[in-house]
Design a protein around this motif. Structure first.
Motif, mmCIF file in Angstrom:
data_model
loop_
_atom_site.group_PDB
_atom_site.id
_atom_site.type_symbol
_atom_site.label_atom_id
_atom_site.label_comp_id
_atom_site.label_asym_id
_atom_site.label_seq_id
_atom_site.Cartn_x
_atom_site.Cartn_y
_atom_site.Cartn_z
ATOM 1 N N GLN A 130 15.189 2.976 -0.633
ATOM 2 C CA GLN A 130 14.250 2.304 -1.534
ATOM 3 C C GLN A 130 13.906 3.176 -2.733
ATOM 4 O OE1 GLN A 130 13.253 -0.919 -1.017
ATOM 5 N NE2 GLN A 130 14.613 -0.848 0.783
ATOM 6 N N ASP A 135 6.638 1.155 -0.084
ATOM 7 C CA ASP A 135 5.544 0.777 0.817
ATOM 8 C C ASP A 135 5.986 1.007 2.265
ATOM 9 O OD1 ASP A 135 3.421 -0.314 2.195
ATOM 10 O OD2 ASP A 135 3.719 -2.359 1.479
ATOM 11 N N VAL A 137 4.364 0.411 4.968
ATOM 12 C CA VAL A 137 4.021 -0.733 5.822
ATOM 13 C C VAL A 137 5.121 -1.773 5.764
ATOM 14 C CG1 VAL A 137 2.402 -2.643 6.162
ATOM 15 C CG2 VAL A 137 1.532 -0.351 5.658
ATOM 16 N N GLU A 138 5.533 -2.142 4.571
ATOM 17 C CA GLU A 138 6.553 -3.185 4.405
ATOM 18 C C GLU A 138 7.887 -2.783 5.009
ATOM 19 O OE1 GLU A 138 8.997 -5.519 0.830
ATOM 20 O OE2 GLU A 138 7.318 -4.177 0.334
ATOM 21 N N HIS A 139 8.263 -1.534 4.824
ATOM 22 C CA HIS A 139 9.624 -1.137 5.172
ATOM 23 C C HIS A 139 9.734 -0.421 6.522
ATOM 24 C CE1 HIS A 139 11.172 -2.351 1.290
ATOM 25 N NE2 HIS A 139 10.191 -1.694 0.699
ATOM 26 N N SER A 245 0.756 3.209 10.902
ATOM 27 C CA SER A 245 0.312 3.457 9.526
ATOM 28 C C SER A 245 -0.795 4.496 9.476
ATOM 29 C CB SER A 245 -0.167 2.155 8.891
ATOM 30 O OG SER A 245 0.846 1.182 8.862
ATOM 31 N N ALA A 377 -5.214 5.769 0.549
ATOM 32 C CA ALA A 377 -4.979 4.745 1.571
ATOM 33 C C ALA A 377 -6.194 3.854 1.782
ATOM 34 C CB ALA A 377 -4.573 5.415 2.883
ATOM 35 N N TYR A 380 -6.355 0.285 0.517
ATOM 36 C CA TYR A 380 -5.571 -0.778 1.148
ATOM 37 C C TYR A 380 -6.089 -1.142 2.538
ATOM 38 C CZ TYR A 380 -2.417 0.822 -2.518
ATOM 39 O OH TYR A 380 -1.885 1.186 -3.734
ATOM 40 N N SER A 391 -3.020 -2.625 4.594
ATOM 41 C CA SER A 391 -2.033 -3.658 4.223
ATOM 42 C C SER A 391 -0.841 -3.056 3.493
ATOM 43 C CB SER A 391 -2.696 -4.715 3.340
ATOM 44 O OG SER A 391 -3.246 -4.111 2.169
ATOM 45 N N GLU A 392 -1.033 -1.909 2.868
ATOM 46 C CA GLU A 392 0.036 -1.208 2.160
ATOM 47 C C GLU A 392 -0.148 0.293 2.347
ATOM 48 O OE1 GLU A 392 0.560 -2.303 -1.980
ATOM 49 O OE2 GLU A 392 -0.469 -4.228 -1.631
ATOM 50 N N LEU A 393 0.932 1.040 2.185
ATOM 51 C CA LEU A 393 0.847 2.497 2.249
ATOM 52 C C LEU A 393 1.963 3.078 1.365
ATOM 53 C CD1 LEU A 393 -0.748 4.806 3.495
ATOM 54 C CD2 LEU A 393 0.882 4.838 5.385
ATOM 55 N N PRO A 394 1.708 3.193 0.042
ATOM 56 C CA PRO A 394 2.736 3.721 -0.861
ATOM 57 C C PRO A 394 3.015 5.196 -0.570
ATOM 58 C CG PRO A 394 0.975 2.581 -2.059
ATOM 59 C CD PRO A 394 0.485 2.796 -0.680
#
Length: 397
Positions: A130, A135, A137-139, A245, A377, A380, A391-394
């Protein structure tokens, strides 16, 4: 407390990695006392570890959320469908739970570890490709437990967006009872259809076994089976995804602990127990109602009175865990209550442990330079959810 005093409310928010500050004070000053929920509902709040174990292991405290006076999340009871183990008492709870136990034994989960490692490796391969920041969380942290539970149950992973949307709706307390009903109802209908399809064309999965070995024999109804599957699907990925997460955030914010974990693989099982204790993502309290008078911690709880067991407080009880607000991966945290206690202790705890024990070391081994990227964090953090998380964690590496 004087009769004219209004009991304090449950905290409506919490820091990302800690319980709300009130719980620490209450454990010391008022370990079993009244709180305010909706309307004029004033159940007992249990904060000490010993009292929490006493309530959760006592059959005189019922889990049936349709009983008058039950301290539910909202004034209107949640959707009631057959097979909701979390809202059942023996003998029905015992009858249905026994049907699921063979799929979640320690031995069965050990057999799943190679598959969990393969799924983890594939997701990490995808994450590494990526653009940065990505993110996590997403991946990684959300798809990993969802892939595992879908594989175990026999649910198509291609339906993940549908599953996540409706699981989140059911778990979002502030969305209101109608939204919660709609979320549960959508998943219940979806799994009823899948269960019927599995009865015609079974595979090698838990849903097929329920359809052919339990429903077909009359041991449980199709609705009971679907209700159990909804609970397994929601609990089987939301809690572990949040633990992954927040576990990453906690380790990145405690670099000494992360370094110790990376240096000694034998530390991993105990480290996971400590993270479970420290984070306690099921943070809305386990709810019960007394069916007769019971004495707990020197206080008599009368029949018909509700109880909220604050797991996050019990897991920071200084009488059980020394220096409880410190993350210490070397401590013996085996007495934590992150998976509950008693009849309703989490059926999938061995599976959750396996996923955490595998995923966290593999993540930091594959991406040793992992670091936060972008907003903190906290930006989010979930709002109003029954399961605490982000909900997200860049991240970047």
């Amino acid at each position: 407390m004087r009769p004219t005093d209004t009991p304090p409310p449950l905290p409506s928010s919490r820091p990302l990695l800690d319980p709300a500050a009130e719980y620490g004070r209450w454990t010391e000053e008022r370990p079993l006392a009244r709180i305010s929920l909706w309307g004029d509902t004033h159940p007992w709040l249990v904060t000490r570890h010993e009292d929490a174990c006493a309530v959760l292991s006592d059959a005189r405290f019922s889990s049936q959320n349709v009983r008058p006076g039950f301290p539910g999340l909202q004034p209107t009871p949640p959707p009631v469908t057959p097979g909701q183990l979390f809202a059942m008492d023996p003998p029905d709870h015992t009858r249905l739970r026994r049907m699921l136990i063979p799929e979640f034994t320690f031995r069965r989960v050990e057999q799943l570890r190679p598959a969990i490692r393969n799924i983890t490796a594939e997701l990490l391969d995808g994450l590494a490709k990526q653009d940065q920041p990505a993110d996590l969380v997403e991946h990684f942290t959300l798809p990993l437990p969802l892939l595992v539970i879908c594989e175990l149950l026999g649910v198509p992973y291609e339906d993940r967006d549908f599953i996540n949307t409706h699981a989140a709706a059911f778990a979002t307390v502030t969305a209101g009872p109608e939204a919660m009903r709609a979320g549960w109802g959508a998943l219940f209908g979806y799994l009823q259809e899948l269960l019927a399809a599995k009865s015609r064309t079974p595979g090698d999965d838990l849903m097929s076994k329920l359809a052919t070995e339990r429903v077909a024999t009359g041991e449980c109804s199709p609705a009971e089976a679907a209700g159990m599957l909804v609970q397994l699907l929601i609990a089987g990925h939301e809690t572990t995804a949040s633990m992954l997460s927040l576990g990453v955030v906690a380790l990145l914010r405690h670099p000494d602990q992360l370094a110790a974990l990376r240096a000694d693989e034998e530390l991993v099982p105990g480290a996971v127990e400590e993270l479970l204790r420290y984070l306690t993502v099921v943070h809305i309290g386990l709810r019960r109602i007394a069916t007769e008078d019971v004495e707990v911690g020197g206080v008599t709880i009368r029949a018909g009175e509700g109880v909220v067991v604050a797991l996050q407080a019990a897991n920071r009880d200084p009488s059980v865990f020394g220096d409880p607000n410190t993350l210490d991966l070397t401590r013996d945290a085996g007495r934590h209550l992150a998976f509950g206690h008693g009849l309703h202790h989490c059926l999938g705890q061995s599976l959750a442990r396996a996923e955490l024990q595998i995923a966290l070391p593999m993540l930091f081994d594959r991406l040793p330079g992992l670091r936060p990227a972008g907003a903190e964090a906290e930006e989010y953090a979930f709002a109003g959810r029954a399961i605490h998380g982000v909900s997200e964690l860049p991240v970047a590496w």
